[in-house]
Scaffold this active site. Sequence first.
Site, PDB file in Angstrom:
ATOM      1  CG  ASP A  16      37.432 -17.489 -59.071  1.00  0.00           C
ATOM      2  OD1 ASP A  16      36.842 -16.984 -60.038  1.00  0.00           O
ATOM      3  OD2 ASP A  16      37.656 -16.881 -58.008  1.00  0.00           O
ATOM      4  CE  LYS A  19      31.351 -21.992 -61.758  1.00  0.00           C
ATOM      5  NZ  LYS A  19      32.401 -21.424 -60.887  1.00  0.00           N
ATOM      6  N   GLY A  43      33.740 -14.680 -63.936  1.00  0.00           N
ATOM      7  CA  GLY A  43      34.775 -14.640 -64.967  1.00  0.00           C
ATOM      8  C   GLY A  43      35.047 -16.056 -65.412  1.00  0.00           C
ATOM      9  CG  HIS A  44      32.457 -18.553 -66.406  1.00  0.00           C
ATOM     10  ND1 HIS A  44      31.144 -18.882 -66.566  1.00  0.00           N
ATOM     11  CD2 HIS A  44      32.642 -18.446 -65.070  1.00  0.00           C
ATOM     12  CE1 HIS A  44      30.560 -18.975 -65.375  1.00  0.00           C
ATOM     13  NE2 HIS A  44      31.446 -18.709 -64.453  1.00  0.00           N
ATOM     14  CD  GLN A 228      28.958 -15.553 -59.077  1.00  0.00           C
ATOM     15  OE1 GLN A 228      27.787 -15.835 -59.130  1.00  0.00           O
ATOM     16  NE2 GLN A 228      29.537 -14.771 -59.964  1.00  0.00           N
ATOM     17  NE  ARG A 307      38.538  -8.803 -55.952  1.00  0.00           N
ATOM     18  CZ  ARG A 307      37.453  -9.028 -55.233  1.00  0.00           C
ATOM     19  NH1 ARG A 307      37.352  -8.542 -54.013  1.00  0.00           N
ATOM     20  NH2 ARG A 307      36.460  -9.739 -55.724  1.00  0.00           N
ATOM     21  N   GLY A 419      45.158 -28.750 -67.646  1.00  0.00           N
ATOM     22  CA  GLY A 419      45.645 -27.570 -68.369  1.00  0.00           C
ATOM     23  C   GLY A 419      44.452 -26.813 -68.904  1.00  0.00           C
TER      24      GLY A 419
HETATM   25  P1  IMP Z   1      29.669  -9.857 -55.588  1.00  0.00           P
HETATM   26  O1  IMP Z   1      29.157 -11.085 -56.254  1.00  0.00           O
HETATM   27  O2  IMP Z   1      30.364  -8.912 -56.532  1.00  0.00           O
HETATM   28  O3  IMP Z   1      28.619  -9.174 -54.767  1.00  0.00           O
HETATM   29  O4  IMP Z   1      30.807 -10.284 -54.543  1.00  0.00           O
HETATM   30  C1  IMP Z   1      30.500 -11.040 -53.373  1.00  0.00           C
HETATM   31  C2  IMP Z   1      31.583 -12.055 -53.077  1.00  0.00           C
HETATM   32  O5  IMP Z   1      31.575 -13.053 -54.093  1.00  0.00           O
HETATM   33  C3  IMP Z   1      33.001 -11.477 -53.087  1.00  0.00           C
HETATM   34  O6  IMP Z   1      33.776 -12.196 -52.147  1.00  0.00           O
HETATM   35  C4  IMP Z   1      33.496 -11.783 -54.479  1.00  0.00           C
HETATM   36  O7  IMP Z   1      34.904 -11.863 -54.542  1.00  0.00           O
HETATM   37  C5  IMP Z   1      32.851 -13.142 -54.718  1.00  0.00           C
HETATM   38  N1  IMP Z   1      32.638 -13.448 -56.138  1.00  0.00           N
HETATM   39  C6  IMP Z   1      31.693 -12.950 -56.955  1.00  0.00           C
HETATM   40  N2  IMP Z   1      31.795 -13.484 -58.180  1.00  0.00           N
HETATM   41  C7  IMP Z   1      32.817 -14.335 -58.128  1.00  0.00           C
HETATM   42  C8  IMP Z   1      33.389 -15.220 -59.077  1.00  0.00           C
HETATM   43  O8  IMP Z   1      32.965 -15.343 -60.236  1.00  0.00           O
HETATM   44  N3  IMP Z   1      34.438 -15.960 -58.641  1.00  0.00           N
HETATM   45  C9  IMP Z   1      34.901 -15.885 -57.371  1.00  0.00           C
HETATM   46  N4  IMP Z   1      34.392 -15.097 -56.450  1.00  0.00           N
HETATM   47  C10 IMP Z   1      33.351 -14.321 -56.821  1.00  0.00           C
END
Ligand code: IMP
Length: 429
Positions: A16, A19, A43-44, A228, A307, A419
């Site tokens: 998050d 990027k 989520g980009h 990630q 979330r 921004g």
């Molecule tokens: P998973 O990738 O769904 O298995 O989640 C594993 C961990 O990575 C959890 O803490 C998620 O909240 C975190 N996570 C997975 N994808 C993202 C992302 O794109 N941004 C932030 N956290 C992520």
Amino acid sequence: MKKKGNTCIVGLTWGDEAKGKIVDILAAEHDIVVRYNGGNNAGHTVAFEGETYKLHVVPSGLFHANATCVIGGGVVVDPKALVDEIVRHEGKAAGLRQRLLVSSRAHTIWPWHTRLEALSEKHQGKGKIGTTLRGIGPAYADKANRVHAIRMGEFLAPEHLRAKIERIVENRNLVFTKVFGEEPMSAAAVWAEYEPLGKTLAPMIADTTAYLLRAAAEGKRILFEGAQGTLLDIDHGTYPYVTSSSASAAGIWPGSGVPSRAIGQILGVVKAYTTRVGEGPFPTELRNALGDQIREQGHEYGTTTGRPRRCGWLDTFAIRYAARLNAVDGIVITLLDVLSGLAELKICTGYTVDGRPVAEFPDDPTVLERARPVLETLEPWSEKLTAARQLKDLPRAARAYVKRVEEAVGAPVRIISVGPDREQTIFRR
Ligand code: IMP
């Protein structure tokens, strides 16, 4: 192999880091944009011309008609999510179906993966990982386990795939019924839904490793987009509270087939503060009104799951570790504008554990759980930053913040984002 023009954008914290915006900007000067890890857990967000677009698995270069977008073999693809995303954005992303390539080696996410993950997280109770529930972990587990895995290339042989799905569902149903006491699932229903998705995606499935190696040899410029962040990397992150893929720059080689020596520049992205979603240790977390203020000012709610994100001071100790691990050439600071108007401003420059300073970022989650941040107080600023386009447009305190981050992390700041829009960006040469 020419390397000079190839760039990697990688998150240095727990994801998050905004990027997507940076990839969107840099895509204009690259020929190819490659996603190499993760799936639709990411989520980009990309914003331009007054509109905001949310992306999950298609590379963030899709809005540049000149860019070929590649989903590499290290990604796990949910065919349904991918088709949804193509359909949702192709109006704005001209010719997307003709310039999107999906690796035949990429593994796939199926309804048994998402269902198994939901059951497993529920049964873990307090010990859960707090995943995005997109089936990422079970899909990578099947990839490693091989027996019940399906790769994108198998959509090109539908009869074989149909029979394989029957075999897999028969086996998974043993787990659903005998382990969890749940209803079985129907292979026929899965096939009825996924056969048309496979037909839609078939023209885009290719040997992207061969394509990228050829492109690199021809001197085409490739931009690698990490999903990630490094602290969520399966090997180098805060295990077990990580995702299941190589979310650092270390994932490029296995996840795309392009050797790391072909990469010219690695830029690590951090926010001006730190956030984390899901469970796991977070030494600089602010569980108070200041944390809430940062969450509201930064709209810190998940792009994928909605979330609320946990917010805290910038952790330069963790970032320094991530910067070294990725061998970054420079860093990008995003959301600097969000810090305007805070009553106090701090950064973390080290940890103490059981009262003693530690030399390295802890490898043990129980130690990280006990880590207390060493905080340094900096001067806050009240001015809005969103109109700044050059460093000199920033108030003195914000410039001092950037300089201190640079020193503490040990890497130069190359880009500052003030921004969400493409325009709201400061470049430093
Ligand atoms: P998973 O990738 O769904 O298995 O989640 C594993 C961990 O990575 C959890 O803490 C998620 O909240 C975190 N996570 C997975 N994808 C993202 C992302 O794109 N941004 C932030 N956290 C992520």
